[in-house]
Design a protein around this motif. Sequence first.
Motif, PDB file in Angstrom:
ATOM      1  N   MET A  37       0.847  -1.164   0.000  1.00 19.89           N
ATOM      2  CA  MET A  37       0.000   0.000   0.000  1.00 19.89           C
ATOM      3  C   MET A  37       0.897   1.234   0.000  1.00 19.89           C
ATOM      4  SD  MET A  37      -2.956   1.180   2.759  1.00 19.89           S
ATOM      5  CE  MET A  37      -2.823  -0.347   3.576  1.00 19.89           C
ATOM      6  N   THR A  38       0.669   2.120  -0.922  1.00 20.10           N
ATOM      7  CA  THR A  38       1.430   3.359  -1.004  1.00 20.10           C
ATOM      8  C   THR A  38       0.747   4.422  -0.172  1.00 20.10           C
ATOM      9  OG1 THR A  38       2.092   2.804  -3.239  1.00 20.10           O
ATOM     10  CG2 THR A  38       2.347   5.097  -2.561  1.00 20.10           C
ATOM     11  N   MET A  39       1.520   5.025   0.731  1.00 20.00           N
ATOM     12  CA  MET A  39       0.956   6.078   1.567  1.00 20.00           C
ATOM     13  C   MET A  39       1.304   7.435   0.972  1.00 20.00           C
ATOM     14  SD  MET A  39      -0.723   4.910   3.982  1.00 20.00           S
ATOM     15  CE  MET A  39      -1.110   3.190   4.040  1.00 20.00           C
ATOM     16  N   HIS A  40       0.350   8.279   0.936  1.00 18.66           N
ATOM     17  CA  HIS A  40       0.542   9.647   0.483  1.00 18.66           C
ATOM     18  C   HIS A  40       0.222  10.564   1.648  1.00 18.66           C
ATOM     19  CE1 HIS A  40       0.826   8.251  -3.639  1.00 18.66           C
ATOM     20  NE2 HIS A  40      -0.216   7.487  -3.389  1.00 18.66           N
ATOM     21  N   PRO A  41       0.894  11.693   1.752  1.00 14.07           N
ATOM     22  CA  PRO A  41       0.568  12.608   2.848  1.00 14.07           C
ATOM     23  C   PRO A  41      -0.909  12.981   2.820  1.00 14.07           C
ATOM     24  CG  PRO A  41       2.550  13.325   1.718  1.00 14.07           C
ATOM     25  CD  PRO A  41       1.953  12.196   0.908  1.00 14.07           C
ATOM     26  N   THR A  42      -1.512  12.865   3.960  1.00 14.63           N
ATOM     27  CA  THR A  42      -2.924  13.193   4.103  1.00 14.63           C
ATOM     28  C   THR A  42      -3.078  14.008   5.359  1.00 14.63           C
ATOM     29  OG1 THR A  42      -3.586  11.139   3.038  1.00 14.63           O
ATOM     30  CG2 THR A  42      -5.225  12.219   4.396  1.00 14.63           C
ATOM     31  N   MET A  81     -11.243  13.973   0.740  1.00 13.78           N
ATOM     32  CA  MET A  81     -11.246  12.591   0.247  1.00 13.78           C
ATOM     33  C   MET A  81     -11.967  11.640   1.188  1.00 13.78           C
ATOM     34  SD  MET A  81      -9.653  12.713  -2.555  1.00 13.78           S
ATOM     35  CE  MET A  81      -8.648  13.891  -3.414  1.00 13.78           C
ATOM     36  N   GLY A  82     -12.198  12.069   2.422  1.00 10.15           N
ATOM     37  CA  GLY A  82     -12.853  11.200   3.384  1.00 10.15           C
ATOM     38  C   GLY A  82     -13.350  12.003   4.564  1.00 10.15           C
ATOM     39  N   CYS A  83     -14.303  11.424   5.299  1.00  4.75           N
ATOM     40  CA  CYS A  83     -14.863  12.110   6.459  1.00  4.75           C
ATOM     41  C   CYS A  83     -15.328  11.104   7.497  1.00  4.75           C
ATOM     42  CB  CYS A  83     -16.029  13.005   6.063  1.00  4.75           C
ATOM     43  SG  CYS A  83     -17.465  12.114   5.391  1.00  4.75           S
ATOM     44  N   VAL A  84     -15.455  11.594   8.709  1.00  6.24           N
ATOM     45  CA  VAL A  84     -16.087  10.854   9.792  1.00  6.24           C
ATOM     46  C   VAL A  84     -16.669  11.886  10.748  1.00  6.24           C
ATOM     47  CG1 VAL A  84     -14.043  10.649  11.294  1.00  6.24           C
ATOM     48  CG2 VAL A  84     -15.847   8.920  11.413  1.00  6.24           C
ATOM     49  N   VAL A  85     -17.792  11.537  11.347  1.00  6.98           N
ATOM     50  CA  VAL A  85     -18.457  12.406  12.310  1.00  6.98           C
ATOM     51  C   VAL A  85     -18.475  11.677  13.641  1.00  6.98           C
ATOM     52  CG1 VAL A  85     -20.626  13.552  12.903  1.00  6.98           C
ATOM     53  CG2 VAL A  85     -19.887  13.443  10.508  1.00  6.98           C
ATOM     54  N   ALA A  97     -12.394   6.345  -5.182  1.00  5.54           N
ATOM     55  CA  ALA A  97     -11.215   6.496  -6.039  1.00  5.54           C
ATOM     56  C   ALA A  97      -9.931   6.644  -5.230  1.00  5.54           C
ATOM     57  CB  ALA A  97     -11.385   7.706  -6.955  1.00  5.54           C
ATOM     58  N   HIS A  98     -10.045   6.874  -3.927  1.00  2.02           N
ATOM     59  CA  HIS A  98      -8.869   7.119  -3.099  1.00  2.02           C
ATOM     60  C   HIS A  98      -8.750   6.129  -1.950  1.00  2.02           C
ATOM     61  CE1 HIS A  98      -8.014  10.762  -5.312  1.00  2.02           C
ATOM     62  NE2 HIS A  98      -9.317  10.972  -5.288  1.00  2.02           N
ATOM     63  N   ARG A  99      -9.426   5.011  -2.049  1.00  6.23           N
ATOM     64  CA  ARG A  99      -9.342   3.996  -0.999  1.00  6.23           C
ATOM     65  C   ARG A  99      -8.025   3.237  -1.108  1.00  6.23           C
ATOM     66  NH1 ARG A  99     -15.684   2.199  -1.059  1.00  6.23           N
ATOM     67  NH2 ARG A  99     -16.375   4.150  -0.114  1.00  6.23           N
ATOM     68  N   GLY A 100      -7.683   2.560  -0.041  1.00 10.64           N
ATOM     69  CA  GLY A 100      -6.454   1.775  -0.023  1.00 10.64           C
ATOM     70  C   GLY A 100      -5.233   2.585   0.360  1.00 10.64           C
ATOM     71  N   ARG A 101      -5.439   3.802   0.840  1.00  7.57           N
ATOM     72  CA  ARG A 101      -4.329   4.679   1.211  1.00  7.57           C
ATOM     73  C   ARG A 101      -4.271   4.915   2.713  1.00  7.57           C
ATOM     74  NH1 ARG A 101      -5.063   9.726  -2.621  1.00  7.57           N
ATOM     75  NH2 ARG A 101      -3.561  10.503  -1.143  1.00  7.57           N
ATOM     76  N   GLY A 102      -5.129   4.275   3.483  1.00  8.32           N
ATOM     77  CA  GLY A 102      -5.106   4.408   4.925  1.00  8.32           C
ATOM     78  C   GLY A 102      -5.923   5.557   5.487  1.00  8.32           C
TER      79      GLY A 102
END
Length: 184
Positions: free
Chosen positions: A1-6, A78-82, A101-106
Motif C-alpha cells: 500500500m502506497t501512503m501519500h501525505p494526508t 477525500m474522506g470524512c467521519v463524524v 477512487a482514493h481507498r487503499g491509502r489508509g
Amino acid sequence: MTMHPTAVLVRRPGHLTGEDEGLAALLAAYHLQTEAEKGLPAKDAAQLPARYRAEIQDPQTAFAGATVCLALDGGVAMGCVVVTAPAGGRAEIKRLWTDPAHRGRGMASALVHEALSHCAANGVTTVRLSVWHWRTAAIALYERLGFRVTDSWDAREGLICMERSGQPGPGTPTHRVRRSPDRP
C-alpha cells in the motif's frame, strides 16, 4: 500500500468553513451509495430522504455538537467521519466515508484513529458505531481497530452494532496526520 501525505482536519461545530462543499459531496456520495446498497437507489441527492438531504445541504446544523474530521489530499476532501458529542461517557462514530477512487491509502484508518483520539481526549469511555452487514471491508477495519459486535441499539434490519473502549489503541495511522489550527 502506497501512503501519500494526508491531512486530517478536525472541525468543531460551527467551524466548517471552507470545507463545507467537500464535506457535502462526501455525504452525498455516502448516502447515495448506502441507499443503492439497500435497494433504494436515488438518481441524485435531491431524491434522497429528507434527513439525508438535510445533512448534505447544511452539515453545520445537521452535526451541531458533533466533531467532523476530514481527510484532505491536496486541499480536496477525500474522506470524512463524524463523532457525536460525548454523552454519559459514550460517543458514536457516524458517516465514515472515503471517496472510492482514493481507498487503499489508509485514510479510513486515520479518520477512525483521529475520532478515537478525540474521544479519549474528551473522557469518552465507550465508542460505538453501527454498520450495514454487507460492508464487510468496513467491519474488518473496525475489528482491526478493536471494535467488537455488541447488542443492538438500532432496530433497523441489517445493522451491526459495535463498540470499543474510548482509549487509544490499535489503528495508529502509518502516514502523517496534520491537525487543523483550531483543534484544542
